[in-house]
Design a protein around this motif. Structure first.
Motif, PDB file in Angstrom:
ATOM      1  N   LEU A  47       0.827  -1.204   0.000  1.00  0.00           N
ATOM      2  CA  LEU A  47       0.000   0.000   0.000  1.00  0.00           C
ATOM      3  C   LEU A  47       0.861   1.254   0.000  1.00  0.00           C
ATOM      4  O   LEU A  47       0.599   2.208  -0.738  1.00  0.00           O
ATOM      5  CB  LEU A  47      -0.928  -0.001   1.224  1.00  0.00           C
ATOM      6  CG  LEU A  47      -1.992  -1.088   1.311  1.00  0.00           C
ATOM      7  CD1 LEU A  47      -2.730  -1.013   2.637  1.00  0.00           C
ATOM      8  CD2 LEU A  47      -2.982  -0.962   0.161  1.00  0.00           C
ATOM      9  N   CYS A  51       0.932   4.423  -2.903  1.00  0.00           N
ATOM     10  CA  CYS A  51       0.159   5.590  -2.486  1.00  0.00           C
ATOM     11  C   CYS A  51       1.065   6.810  -2.375  1.00  0.00           C
ATOM     12  O   CYS A  51       2.242   6.689  -2.031  1.00  0.00           O
ATOM     13  CB  CYS A  51      -0.531   5.341  -1.135  1.00  0.00           C
ATOM     14  SG  CYS A  51      -1.948   4.243  -1.201  1.00  0.00           S
ATOM     15  N   TRP A 135      -4.088   6.576  -5.071  1.00  0.00           N
ATOM     16  CA  TRP A 135      -3.722   5.174  -5.265  1.00  0.00           C
ATOM     17  C   TRP A 135      -3.314   5.000  -6.727  1.00  0.00           C
ATOM     18  O   TRP A 135      -4.135   5.109  -7.635  1.00  0.00           O
ATOM     19  CB  TRP A 135      -4.904   4.291  -4.890  1.00  0.00           C
ATOM     20  CG  TRP A 135      -4.796   2.837  -5.199  1.00  0.00           C
ATOM     21  CD1 TRP A 135      -5.500   2.149  -6.140  1.00  0.00           C
ATOM     22  CD2 TRP A 135      -3.968   1.862  -4.557  1.00  0.00           C
ATOM     23  NE1 TRP A 135      -5.164   0.812  -6.122  1.00  0.00           N
ATOM     24  CE2 TRP A 135      -4.220   0.609  -5.155  1.00  0.00           C
ATOM     25  CE3 TRP A 135      -3.028   1.933  -3.531  1.00  0.00           C
ATOM     26  CZ2 TRP A 135      -3.568  -0.551  -4.769  1.00  0.00           C
ATOM     27  CZ3 TRP A 135      -2.389   0.771  -3.147  1.00  0.00           C
ATOM     28  CH2 TRP A 135      -2.653  -0.448  -3.747  1.00  0.00           C
ATOM     29  N   CYS A 143      -8.296   4.101  -3.379  1.00  0.00           N
ATOM     30  CA  CYS A 143      -7.979   2.720  -3.019  1.00  0.00           C
ATOM     31  C   CYS A 143      -9.167   2.091  -2.298  1.00  0.00           C
ATOM     32  O   CYS A 143      -9.426   2.398  -1.132  1.00  0.00           O
ATOM     33  CB  CYS A 143      -6.729   2.674  -2.130  1.00  0.00           C
ATOM     34  SG  CYS A 143      -6.259   1.002  -1.642  1.00  0.00           S
ATOM     35  N   GLU A 147     -10.202  -2.762  -5.447  1.00  0.00           N
ATOM     36  CA  GLU A 147      -9.042  -2.398  -6.261  1.00  0.00           C
ATOM     37  C   GLU A 147      -7.743  -2.897  -5.625  1.00  0.00           C
ATOM     38  O   GLU A 147      -6.831  -3.325  -6.321  1.00  0.00           O
ATOM     39  CB  GLU A 147      -8.989  -0.881  -6.449  1.00  0.00           C
ATOM     40  CG  GLU A 147     -10.152  -0.299  -7.241  1.00  0.00           C
ATOM     41  CD  GLU A 147     -10.185  -0.796  -8.676  1.00  0.00           C
ATOM     42  OE1 GLU A 147      -9.180  -1.367  -9.144  1.00  0.00           O
ATOM     43  OE2 GLU A 147     -11.220  -0.610  -9.336  1.00  0.00           O
ATOM     44  N   ALA A 148      -7.661  -2.840  -4.299  1.00  0.00           N
ATOM     45  CA  ALA A 148      -6.471  -3.344  -3.616  1.00  0.00           C
ATOM     46  C   ALA A 148      -6.323  -4.848  -3.822  1.00  0.00           C
ATOM     47  O   ALA A 148      -5.217  -5.357  -4.049  1.00  0.00           O
ATOM     48  CB  ALA A 148      -6.539  -3.011  -2.125  1.00  0.00           C
TER      49      ALA A 148
END
Length: 540
Positions: A47, A51, A135, A143, A147-148
């Motif tokens: 992450l 980001c 993101w 995010c 989508e993650a």
């Protein structure tokens, strides 16, 4: 949700428990963790690397938020030559007073030349508002859990094993895909079906492997509780299936080592209507609910209670379920072609990835030429623009080729072209103009005019902010044209691409009304073009 602070109450509780003295981005991974927080920590590095904050107001913390490539090592670059100096804390502390421009001297003083080079490359949007967390993998920059998951699944793809407990037969895999794409099945039933077919339901036998305190036997009949027993051969499950419509003797269904795949394949082997699939898995869901209430809450369900809840749930999500059930039977359905569709789906996905990669590589390679070629046509083909142009400067058109090295892809290059067009319009003092583009995403973003929520793509925000700033006192509109009508722009693009890098701009005036000095040249020479390098200007 935690990083975006969408739920302030929940975010405050989690922060107080797991990182009271840090931000989410610098939260420690050691210490006591719940299953929820432990799962977040496992993907936190992924992450963090995807980001970043787009700088608008400059309220991002220099030391604990991903605002520049070296943000997590800022303390290592810090140099204090004089004690008592006020150390900058947020990004705006590194700007010149009352501006949004980097204070290069201050940045170099505190962090050194190497860090300054990285910081000065961070774009600053002239738009008002707080810094925006983006993101990178998606165009929206938001995010979400979906989508993650897609990003992580693509990064760490693990094929389904062909053998062992976690393996899936082809019919089961086909059924899973069919269920997951079904918009009329209740989401919680979909999730349950996925867990059931992937053998992830916490039956007594499966859960008992991890704790000696869990009874591995069925609470109703005392037999070892596996998937097949719980859903088909338990006395309660047999009563549910035998009283169903149509009735089923679940005790004669085939059984294999997995316990659940063989009976499911047998039930759906001839192909069934979606309503029957909904009803079967919803019935399995309520058998599971009845089992949990009996085991953990000592509540006893009746067979009719399962049937009533099943029918109500199916009809709530599919009002025509009853009609479809009466008109079509399981035996009347032809064999499903989902397996063939699934195989084609995999091939299409691979081809789509190849196409996307080609576009990104081609866009980056052509970025420095794909910008300005369109900008002249934006002015030239406007309704009000040419009239203003002719009346004030006695010209019929301007053709510009230019280069820029900060357009990573066709969409960004197209946006840079419109941005330069806005600079040209401002330099020439036009009041009304129509911008045209063959990119629908860009035109939609220009129409909506909200770069915070609808920028088209997150990396367009700084470009669109500059565009709207240059058009602040100009009445403009944006229009979409077909790509085949944009030949002039593409012709200028090829010329810019084939043109060697120049240190100066060549200017040519073919306008008969300009005897000595060209007013277009005077207007454009007095303007600042930022990162754009004008290669050639032709006035006609």
């Amino acid at each position: 949700m935690i990083a975006y602070n969408q739920d302030p109450h929940l975010s405050s509780v989690i922060k107080a428990k797991y990182f009271p003295f840090n931000s989410f981005w610098t939260a420690p991974s050691h210490g006591a963790k719940s299953v929820f927080w432990s799962s977040i920590m496992q993907v936190k590095n992924e992450l963090t690397s995807n980001c970043f904050y787009q700088i608008l107001q400059g309220n991002s913390n220099i030391w604990s938020q991903p605002w520049c490539p070296i943000w997590n090592n800022m303390h290592a670059y810090l140099t204090l030559s004089t004690q008592g100096e006020q150390i900058p804390n947020i990004v705006s502390d590194l700007w010149l007073p009352n501006s949004k421009r980097w204070d290069e001297e201050k940045i170099t003083h505190f962090f050194g030349q190497q860090a300054a080079q990285s910081i000065l490359q961070v774009p600053v949007s002239q738009h008002e508002g707080e810094d925006i967390l983006c993101w990178k993998p998606v165009a929206s920059g938001i995010c979400t859990a979906k989508e993650a998951y897609r990003h992580l699944a693509g990064q760490h793809f693990q094929p389904i094993p062909q053998q062992g407990e976690r393996s899936l037969p082809i019919p089961i895999l086909t059924l899973l895909n069919q269920i997951w794409k079904d918009g009329l099945m209740q989401p919680r039933v979909k999730t349950f079906a996925w867990r059931l077919l992937r053998q992830a339901i916490a039956t007594g036998e499966r859960a008992g492997r991890y704790s000696s305190h869990i009874d591995e036997n069925c609470k109703r009949c005392g037999i070892r509780e596996n998937d097949h027993h719980l859903f088909f051969t338990c006395v309660f499950a047999r009563a549910v299936w035998f009283s169903a419509d149509p009735p089923l003797r679940s005790d004669v269904l085939p059984e294999d080592d997995t316990g659940i795949h063989s009976p499911i394949i047998f039930l759906f082997q001839t192909g069934v209507h979606k309503v029957h699939i909904h009803k079967v898995f919803t019935t399995l869901w309520f058998i599971w609910k009845a089992r949990n209430d009996h085991r953990f809450n000592s509540k006893v369900w009746t067979v009719q209670q399962v049937h009533h809840l099943t029918n109500a749930t199916v009809q709530a999500f599919n009002p025509f379920a009853g009609t479809q059930h009466n008109n079509q039977c399981i035996q009347e359905q032809e064999n499903s072609t989902a397996l063939i569709k699934h195989s084609h789906g995999v091939q299409d996905h691979v081809e789509a990835q190849v196409i996307v990669q080609r576009v990104q590589i081609g866009g980056a390679a052509n970025a420095h030429q794909d910008d300005i070629s369109r900008s002249v046509q934006h002015i030239q083909e406007g309704e009000q623009g040419p009239q203003q142009l002719q009346r004030q400067l006695n010209i019929s058109g301007i053709f510009i080729t230019a280069q820029i090295f900060q357009a990573h892809g066709p969409l960004m290059a197209e946006a840079q072209a419109v941005s330069l067009a806005a600079k040209v319009v401002k330099s020439l003092g036009l009041n009304q103009v129509t911008y045209i583009s063959d990119n629908q995403t860009l035109v939609t973003a220009l129409h909506k005019g909200d770069i915070i929520t609808t920028p088209g793509h997150w990396n367009l925000r700084p470009i669109l902010a500059e565009f709207f700033n240059n058009n602040r006192e100009i009445l403009f509109e944006a229009r979409k044209i077909r790509r085949e009508l944009n030949k002039m722009a593409h012709s200028l693009t090829r010329k810019a691409w084939n043109q060697p890098d120049r240190t100066s701009c060549s200017f040519m005036c073919n306008n008969l009304f300009h005897d000595q000095q060209c007013p277009v040249l005077e207007a454009l020479q007095s303007s600042s073009w930022g990162d754009f390098h004008l290669c050639r200007i032709t006035c006609v």
